[in-house]
Design an enzyme around this catalytic site. Sequence first.
Site, PDB file in Angstrom:
ATOM      1  N   GLY A  65      48.500  47.413  65.448  1.00  0.00           N
ATOM      2  CA  GLY A  65      49.696  48.222  65.626  1.00  0.00           C
ATOM      3  C   GLY A  65      49.656  49.219  66.759  1.00  0.00           C
ATOM      4  N   GLY A  66      48.808  49.033  67.748  1.00  0.00           N
ATOM      5  CA  GLY A  66      48.739  49.977  68.853  1.00  0.00           C
ATOM      6  C   GLY A  66      49.909  49.844  69.811  1.00  0.00           C
ATOM      7  N   ASN A  71      44.490  41.725  61.836  1.00  0.00           N
ATOM      8  CA  ASN A  71      43.688  42.696  62.571  1.00  0.00           C
ATOM      9  C   ASN A  71      44.310  44.077  62.404  1.00  0.00           C
ATOM     10  OD1 ASN A  71      42.060  44.024  64.496  1.00  0.00           O
ATOM     11  ND2 ASN A  71      43.491  43.520  66.126  1.00  0.00           N
ATOM     12  N   HIS A 108      36.912  47.368  68.196  1.00  0.00           N
ATOM     13  CA  HIS A 108      37.976  46.986  67.274  1.00  0.00           C
ATOM     14  C   HIS A 108      38.568  45.621  67.595  1.00  0.00           C
ATOM     15  CE1 HIS A 108      40.659  48.125  64.061  1.00  0.00           C
ATOM     16  NE2 HIS A 108      41.747  48.055  64.804  1.00  0.00           N
TER      17      HIS A 108
END
Length: 295
Positions: free
Chosen positions: A43-44, A111, A268
């Site tokens: 969700g970046g 993710n 990540h």
Amino acid sequence: MSFAKEDVRRSAKAGDITLNYYEAGESSPEIGGGLPFVLLHGGGPGASSWSNFGSALPLFAESFRTLLVDQPGFGGSDKPEVTANYFRFSADYLVKLLDELQIERVHLLGNSLGGGTATRFALSYPDRVGRLVLMGPGGLSLNLLHADPTEGVQRLMDFSMNPSREALRAFISTMVVNQSLVTDELVEERFADATAPGSLEAMRSMGVSFWNPEWAEDGMLWREAHRLRKHTLLTWGREDRVNPLDGALVALKQIPKAQLHVFPNCGHWAQIEAAEEFAEICTAFLARHVERTRT
């Protein structure tokens, strides 16, 4: 094998919205029970299924009918106001998409934010899931040794409050150990997507859903981890600065059929920093699924 983005791009109705996705490959009954494989991105800023998993698509399409889905508010999907905790909001739209595509059951990978969506989906619609792969999943990760918010989440919040290329670069830098991956081209591409019409508003609406007092507890998926009955592969970068490795421990303990794989020298984005190993481990894990036994 490689794919041009526009050649594999699709869209379909999911209830009252349209979701964008990318599809390639065919499933075989001999591998993983023949189930399709759905991947959900994080969700970046500027995140989408293609930015997270476009480079991984050829690796998975060799073995599975693979669908990379833009969650609501991201990529080419519609950007409605979020009206519930985002994990539930997105999971409920995913099931509508699968219904539209006449797909009954899938293996599911998520993710970060997508990991939370995948977990909620498996809890809400267990009959629609074969196996789960969760990469540093949101909601299920419970930091035992690290402060909240973590460095990566704080930099995400910084960008949301003051969108700039500098803030975006600082955020992306927390995603990976190998800083050579943080290129000017990547920053420009993600910045364009993050500031496209409706994108900032959608990201903020998503973020607020985790602080809204009516919905916040619904996002604490670690409290429900014991209810997951699916074979679950937890994957983590040892140097993850968004959802640190200690966040895996409660899920590993609580999920009856969980196993954990840790990638060294990896942040990540395991699908990028440990691309081949990540694909090999996931494929082997999914291949052990035998559909007739509903394991």
